[in-house]
Design a protein around this motif. Structure first.
Motif: not given
Length: 476
Positions: A158, A162, A166, A206, A210, A427-429
């Motif tokens: 994960d 990410q 990102q 993913d 995205t 999922k937070t950038n």
């Protein structure tokens, strides 16, 4: 000139041994034709004037002494073109996404060329991953090799996803940023080795959901693919990265997961060759082999692009003295440690800051590179969190009531550091500005006199004073 023999003498695991009447080149590509007409590809692993050892990429099932061996007189090549971006390839470099065949602009040997140390440019330009525990505390810079040390069952996949979706190279010039809002000069090479089909499906869903696939090249070696294929997957990925970086000017981030599976493949091949094993059964040359991969990261003076590596490995038994993390730590410039206790508390990503390290961080942050207070904030938060961690051990002995008010502030800081700064979800950038502002919110819970690692100018600018409570007059 191609040479063909029908002189196979032995088949051992992924290896085929054949007699020859003249020397064959090391790493030369071989085609083995079985009696049923199928063809397998392999590579010369060892060569003398009398025999060769061939590692077979597709497995040795069906090969016998009646099979013919054809030496092609060339090493394994990677087909290279800018159109590889957005493609999904097998661990041996063949398209598996249903798209058209690769029409290469050129082909290059996958062993690569060592960067002349004189021509290396020192890495000191910030890469933003959007992960506060990395950007704020263990900053990644262009041309660095910064591994993630994880354990079985921890969510390193994960975290890898990410970072892949990102990661960006912040533009120093706002006009340049406006021209390149999509980050088209940044590319991700994702090399997966020995992963399950379930993990592969998760990765691809993913990437496609995205839109990260558009700027990525994905190499997939699954758990049921031949182990020997894992020895070429990272080399194919890095050859592609070098082409995009040094020929096309991209800033390339290479994510390799899982290096433990790669090293297990080396051990399997070493056992088949009956080599004298080194530590815990791994080949004695594993350090050299890993260095050949990791040292392909870097920047070249006069070249626009860069190759940055994030290798991911799972430490067997969570043992950081195991040969794989131990040797990796010698070669690379730090490590990001994932923690099982933080994971059990629901912290995402469970990055344990204290044993984590980015040796090039000091050169990639600060004035002219990131916000000027970055280095001071990172140092002060590290010191405060370390003190809070030490006090947790003391609380287990004497209880929290026996501690001073100052000690309780540091305990609260450690708790909030984990639940607010490290914890952010997959999922937070977060931008670097958001990360540092959050750091100041946490540091402002400590008295100003405790901030002994921060310049007074920054304290005056960023320290958040407690707002006095409003006095509300009682209505008559």
């Amino acid at each position: 000139m191609q040479k063909e023999y029908q002189t196979i003498t032995e088949i051992s695991g992924p290896l085929v041994f054949a007699e020859v009447d003249e020397p064959v080149g090391y790493d030369e590509i071989v085609e083995i034709e079985t009696p049923d007409g199928s063809t397998r590809r392999g590579q010369v692993l060892e060569s003398t004037s009398d025999f060769v050892a061939i590692q077979v990429f597709e497995g040795t099932e069906g090969i016998d002494r009646n099979s013919s061996v054809r030496f092609l007189g060339e090493t394994l090549q990677m087909k290279l073109t800018e159109d590889l971006l957005g493609r999904v390839l097998s661990g041996s470099g063949e398209p598996i996404d249903g798209g058209p065949e690769i029409e290469p602009d050129e082909e290059r040997p996958i062993v690569g060329e060592a960067i002349n140390p004189y021509s290396r440019e020192y890495p000191e330009e910030f890469i933003q991953t959007g992960v506060s525990a990395i950007d704020g505390m263990n900053t990644l810079v262009r041309g660095q090799k910064l591994p993630i040390f994880s354990g079985s069952g921890l969510p390193h996949s994960d975290l890898a996803l990410q970072i892949a979706r990102q990661a960006t190279v912040p533009e120093e010039d706002e006009a340049a940023e406006a021209d390149d809002e999509e980050g088209s000069e940044f590319a991700v090479i994702f090399g997966a080795m020995g992963i399950t089909q379930e993990e592969a499906n998760e990765f691809m869903e993913d990437f496609e959901r995205t839109g990260a696939l558009e700027r990525s090249v994905v190499f997939m070696n699954l758990a049921d693919d031949p182990a020997v294929e894992r020895t070429v997957t990272p080399r194919l990925a890095l050859t592609t990265a070098e082409y995009l970086a040094f020929d096309k000017g991209y800033h390339v981030l290479v994510i390799l997961t899982d290096m433990t599976n790669y090293c297990e493949a080396l051990r399997e091949i070493g056992a088949a060759r009956e080599e004298v094993p080194g530590r815990r059964g791994y080949p004695g040359y594993m350090y050299t082999d890993l260095a050949q991969l990791y040292e392909r990261a870097g920047r070249i003076e006069g070249q626009e692009g860069s190759v940055t590596q994030i290798p991911i490995l799972t430490m067997p038994g969570d043992d950081d003295t195991h040969p794989i993390p131990d040797l990796t730590g010698y070669i690379t410039e730090g490590q990001i440690m994932m923690d099982r206790d933080l994971n059990s508390q629901g912290v995402e990503p469970p990055v344990y800051v204290l044993p984590s390290l980015s040796r090039l961080m000091d050169d990639g942050i600060g004035e002219g590179l990131t916000r000027e207070d970055h280095e001071d904030v990172a140092n002060q938060m590290y010191a405060a969190y370390a003190e809070g961690e030490d006090l947790r051990d003391l609380v287990n002995i004497v209880g929290r009531e026996a501690l001073s008010e100052r000690d309780n502030l540091y305990l609260d800081f450690a708790d909030r550091f984990e639940t607010e700064f490290v914890q952010q979800g997959f999922k937070t950038n977060r931008s670097l500005e958001e990360t540092l502002d959050l750091g100041w919110d946490l540091l402002s819970t400590l008295p100003k006199q405790e901030l002994n690692r921060v310049d007074e100018e920054f304290i005056e600018t960023y320290y958040v004073e407690d707002e006095p409570a409003e006095t509300v007059e009682a209505e008559e």
